[in-house]
Every structure is written in structure tokens, then in C-alpha cells.
Design an enzyme around this catalytic site. Structure first.
Site, mmCIF file in Angstrom:
data_model
loop_
_atom_site.group_PDB
_atom_site.id
_atom_site.type_symbol
_atom_site.label_atom_id
_atom_site.label_comp_id
_atom_site.label_asym_id
_atom_site.label_seq_id
_atom_site.Cartn_x
_atom_site.Cartn_y
_atom_site.Cartn_z
ATOM 1 N N GLU A 19 4.258 2.189 -6.675
ATOM 2 C CA GLU A 19 4.218 3.576 -7.146
ATOM 3 C C GLU A 19 5.634 4.054 -7.472
ATOM 4 O OE1 GLU A 19 2.893 7.913 -5.239
ATOM 5 O OE2 GLU A 19 3.378 6.210 -3.946
ATOM 6 N N LYS A 64 -2.725 9.189 -10.520
ATOM 7 C CA LYS A 64 -3.043 9.443 -9.116
ATOM 8 C C LYS A 64 -3.824 10.748 -8.993
ATOM 9 C CE LYS A 64 -0.682 9.610 -4.611
ATOM 10 N NZ LYS A 64 0.653 9.524 -3.974
ATOM 11 N N CYS A 100 -1.131 4.852 -3.616
ATOM 12 C CA CYS A 100 -0.666 5.340 -2.318
ATOM 13 C C CYS A 100 -1.761 6.001 -1.475
ATOM 14 C CB CYS A 100 0.524 6.267 -2.523
ATOM 15 S SG CYS A 100 1.564 6.424 -1.048
#
Length: 537
Positions: free
Chosen positions: A300, A357, A408
């Protein structure tokens, strides 16, 4: 006089004891996850709380112990949150940084306590004097509350993750109905043991009666016997699922390389940090490409720049030179805002897909109570623009077929993975940056990814900035795991799969079934009581 004082002190200690026991047992549950990893404690850590809630129901003192149990569990399990302090590298003074960190840690712990208080209240009020009904309602309500909590933005510490990565056999129950299957197993076993404890006096009395009779018999505590049988049966089911062979056809093979760049977050805003990122990820890509990998995965925010600037980087130039697919973590653009994104670069160095995300980290990526804290805290991104979440229904197509993408914090949300697997995702790409937390957090994060691999029956490649990067097979076995705070590259062969577990097909069907069953049982028992009262005025 001294005797009266000693008596008062004894009474105070006696009154305080239930709260201390509840807090201690909650702390024991918190020790089941990293850094301690005492997973076996999960099968007994709820017992003291359950006994306290049931035995103190008449005095209505069960709720504070439940609150303290929740604080003990979530406070210990999520202690890694405090690792974000100090945030001086973000421009936050030391003291406000400490205050914000403690607030966030305390808030999530208190929230856990409130959920446990609701659980205790519902179980006692509806379960009444029926042990089997209490067990059914207690299990159903716990699963229902976890489902409710996981629908919000502050989810992490499910009971189910206490078993990962150490007890992979029981984690395989997640293939049936997701992590709540494991949660239900833990709560039910604890409830049976607790009811066995609270009903032991009746058993002891029966044993005394039988001892003076002409034909003595041995009485077995049926709750403890059932708890033992259930625990063994659940592990046998998990073992059957765990023992199934994994097909590895050559045509489904995909050799993936991972780069762990090891760039501290405090450098992300500096030119030196970007220089190191360019160097580490470009060199890592070239190393892996020379090893004959099919694709390379980066963490990320590997290159902390906007999408429009990616094409000018040395890393993309290397992609054009070597012709090996790369998944590069960077920042996408959406109007005046930006997203944390994972981009697929084809062998020509062109972007062919993008995943944004969708689950943002509170404080790290958006500011809760922004009107109060927004002036003190900047986001952990090196960019000044406003960050937004990606769509909840994204698909991530690659030159090798559809992938299940996760960035994440999304590892904690099983529905993210289930939906993508049901839509044809054949393998998992997990891209993360855990550099701003204590060392236990990356290991807990790895444990979450293991659960997602098992539930979806998929191979998983996990790239992180500072660790732990890993490769995981569909049975949750870690094939390789990086060191922590190290620069590393590694290649492993994973396999694309199109299987669908019961959970992928049907979702979490167990929780609604438990809630409906417990509600129906409660209505039947209540109806019988009313009928009996009418018939016997």
C-alpha cells in the site's frame, strides 16, 4: 472495633471481587492474540463472565462485570493502537499526540464494553432460568452483535481471530458460514462449561444421594460432557475441511514476487523517502523479474504519488523494459480528492485496472470528529488533499484473471473478500502498510489474512511496507513470511482457483439462523408459561 473494620474491608473486597474476576478474564481473552498468542484461553475465558452474569442476575449487578470484560479483551487485544504515538512527524505536538492516541484506544475499548453489556442484558432477560435457552440466546446475540459491529468502520477484534494462525483446524469452520461460525463455537463451548459450573451443586447433591442408596450410580455433569463433545466434534469437522487436498494444476500456476520496501512512514513526506522508495521498489522489481516471476506485488502506498505521475517513475520504466506485470500501490484521483489505490500495470507499462481502498482507517485516513481533531491531526498520507473511500462493489481484473483485492485495514472485513470471491476472484492480493503501529499489529494483520484465505478457499499474496509480508495457501498455512523492519524480496507460486465454499455462496447464514432459533425458542417457552398460568389460576 478492629473486627468491625476487618469485616467492612472483607465486605468491600467481596463486593469488588466480581469486577476483578470479569476484568481478569477479559484480559485473558486479550492474551489469545499477538503478541502472546495463547489461543487456547479463548475456550475458557468467557466462563467466569458467564457465571457472574447468571448468578448475579437477581441482584442486577451483571452489567458492570460484562462492561469490564469487554474493556479487558478489546483493550489488551488492541493495545497496538498506542504505537501510533508520538505523531510528531505529522506535526502533532507530543502531548496532544498522547491524548489523541489514548482517546482512540479508550474509545474502542469502551465500545467493546458496551457491546458486552448489551449481550449480558439480553441473555439474562430472555434466557431466564433455562440453561439451554441461555446458551442458545447467548451464542446468537454475541454473533449478532459482532455482525452489527463489523458493519461499521471500527471493526477488528472478533472472537474468531483469537484462533488464527495457531488453530487452523477450527478456523476452517469459517468455510461454512464465515468467522461467526468460529465465534459461535467459542461462545457455545464457554457457555456449556459455565452452565456446568453453575449447576454443579445439583449434581453433587445427586451424587450424595446415590452414595447411600443400595444401587449407587455415577452422575455426569451433562453440560460439561456436552461441552467436551461439542469441542471435539467441531475440531473433527474442521480437520476434515483442513485435510482436503488442494489441486495445483500447472495451467493455474502463477509465480508472484513480493517487495517489502521498508520505508518508515516518517520519511514519506520527504524527498529522501520518495528517493528510497523509487530505488527499493525498482531494484526489487528487477531482481524478481530476473527470477522469472509472472507478476510483482508492492505494498500500500509503495510510491506515495498521484496516478498521473506514476508513468514518469523508474519503476514503471522497468516494467516497460522487463515486460512483467506489476501491481503498484499509489494514490488515485477522484475530482479534488484522492484514493489509496492498487494499480495493475500490463507488460507495456499501461494501467489496465485499479482498485480503491473502501475501508478507511479512523484517524489514519479520515478524522473522526473532524471538527474537533481536524485542526490537530493530519492524515498518515504524505498528501494534503482530502481522501475518500472507494466503492464497495469493485472488481479487480488482471491479465491473469480476476483477483480479490484488499488494501490494509480491509483484511478485517470478511464480506469484502466473500463478495469478490463470489464474483469470480481467483486469488488474493493483499497490499498493506503497518509501519506506524507496534510489532504485534502486523502479526494480527497476518492472522486476519489467513482467515480470509481459508474462508474463500484462495491462495493469498500479502505485501507490506515493513512486515509481515507473506504467502498463504487455501488451508491457511504460511508458505513464507518476511522479517520485520527489513527490506526483502521473495517469489512463490500460487494457484488460481474457482471453487466456492458454503460461506462464499451463502454468506453468513448461521447468525440469522441462531437469532431466529433462539427467538422462536423464547416465544415457545413464554407461550407455555402463559398457558400454564391461565390453566392454573
Amino acid at each position: 472495633m478492629q473486627k468491625k473494620q476487618n469485616k467492612k474491608q472483607g465486605e468491600r473486597l467481596t463486593a469488588l471481587l466480581p469486577y476483578l474476576i470479569a476484568l481478569a478474564s477479559g484480559i485473558l481473552m486479550g492474551l489469545t492474540v499477538a503478541p502472546v498468542g495463547a489461543w487456547f484461553l479463548a475456550w475458557i475465558a468467557i466462563v467466569p463472565l458467564w457465571v457472574l452474569v447468571v448468578t448475579s442476575a437477581k441482584s442486577k449487578n451483571q452489567f458492570p462485570p460484562a462492561f469490564l470484560w469487554g474493556i479487558g479483551f478489546h483493550g489488551v487485544a488492541l493495545f497496538w493502537i498506542t504505537g501510533i504515538h508520538p505523531m510528531t512527524w505529522l506535526g502533532v505536538p507530543w502531548l496532544p499526540s498522547l491524548a489523541i492516541t489514548l482517546f482512540c484506544w479508550g474509545f474502542i475499548s469502551v465500545l467493546g464494553g458496551l457491546f458486552l453489556t448489551i449481550w449480558a442484558a439480553v441473555m439474562v432477560r430472555l434466557g431466564g432460568q433455562k440453561p439451554w435457552l441461555r446458551i442458545l440466546i447467548g451464542t446468537a446475540v454475541w454473533c449478532g452483535l459482532e455482525s452489527l459491529w463489523s458493519a461499521g468502520p471500527l471493526w477488528w477484534s472478533s472472537l474468531a481471530y483469537t484462533q488464527s494462525p495457531h488453530n487452523l483446524v477450527i478456523v476452517h469452520l469459517g468455510q461454512l458460514s464465515g468467522p461467526n461460525t468460529v465465534t459461535a463455537a467459542i461462545v457455545a463451548v464457554n457457555g456449556l462449561i459455565a452452565e456446568g459450573w453453575t449447576n454443579r451443586r445439583g449434581t453433587e447433591g445427586a451424587e450424595r444421594i446415590s452414595s447411600v442408596s443400595s444401587a449407587p450410580r455415577r452422575f455426569v455433569n451433562k453440560y460439561l460432557a456436552t461441552a467436551t463433545g461439542l469441542l471435539i466434534t467441531l475440531h473433527l469437522i474442521g480437520f476434515i475441511l483442513y485435510s482436503r487436498p488442494i489441486a495445483q494444476p500447472p495451467e493455474a500456476a502463477l509465480k508472484v514476487g513480493i517487495i517489502q520496501g521498508n520505508i518508515p512512514n516518517r520519511l514519506l513526506r520527504s524527498s529522501e523517502g520518495f528517493r528510497r522508495a523509487q530505488e527499493n521498489y525498482t531494484n526489487g522489481y528487477l531482481t524478481l523479474a530476473n527470477q522469472g516471476v509472472d507478476a510483482v506485488l508492492t505494498p500500500e502506498g509503495a510510491l506515495p504519488i498521484f496516478q498521473r505521475n506514476l508513468l514518469e517513475t523508474a519503476l514503471v520504466a522497468a516494467v516497460k523494459e522487463k515486460g512483467v506485470v506489476a501491481w503498484i500501490g499509489a494514490f488515485g484521483e477522484r475530482g479534488d480528492s484522492y484514493t489509496i489505490s492498487l494499480f495493475t500495470f500490463n507488460p507495456k507499462g499501461e494501467i489496465v485496472s485499479r482498485y480503491d481502498k473502501s475501508k478507511l482507517v479512523p484517524l489514519g485516513e479520515y478524522i473522526p470528529f473532524e471538527g474537533i481533531l481536524g485542526g490537530l491531526v493530519q492524515r498518515l498520507s504524505p498528501l494534503d488533499a482530502h481522501q475518500v473511500a472507494g466503492s464497495a462493489n469493485q472488481l479487480f481484473d488482471t491479465p491473469f484473471g480476476r483477483a480479490i483485492a484488499s488494501i490494509c485495514y480491509e483484511s478485517a472485513f470478511p464480506e469484502q473478500f466473500r463478495r469478490q470471491a463470489a464474483a469470480g476472484g481467483q486469488f488474493i492480493l493483499s497490499s498493506s502498510n503497518d509501519a506506524h503501529y507496534t510489532a504485534s499489529m502486523p502479526f494480527q494483520h497476518h492472522a486476519q489474512d489467513i482467515m480470509r484465505a481459508i474462508e474463500s478457499d484462495r491462495w493469498s499474496a500479502r505485501a507490506t511496507n515493513t512486515g509481515y509480508s507473506a504467502f498463504v495457501d487455501p488451508h491457511g498455512r504460511t508458505l513464507w513470511m518476511s522479517g520485520y523492519n527489513t527490506y526483502e524480496t521473495h517469489a512463490e507460486t500460487i494457484y488460481r482457483r474457482q471453487t466456492q465454499t458454503l460461506y462464499v455462496r451463502w454468506g453468513d447464514w448461521l447468525t440469522p439462523l441462531l437469532l431466529i432459533s433462539s427467538g422462536g425458542a423464547w416465544l415457545v417457552i413464554r407461550g407455555r408459561k402463559k398457558f400454564t398460568n391461565v390453566g392454573n389460576p
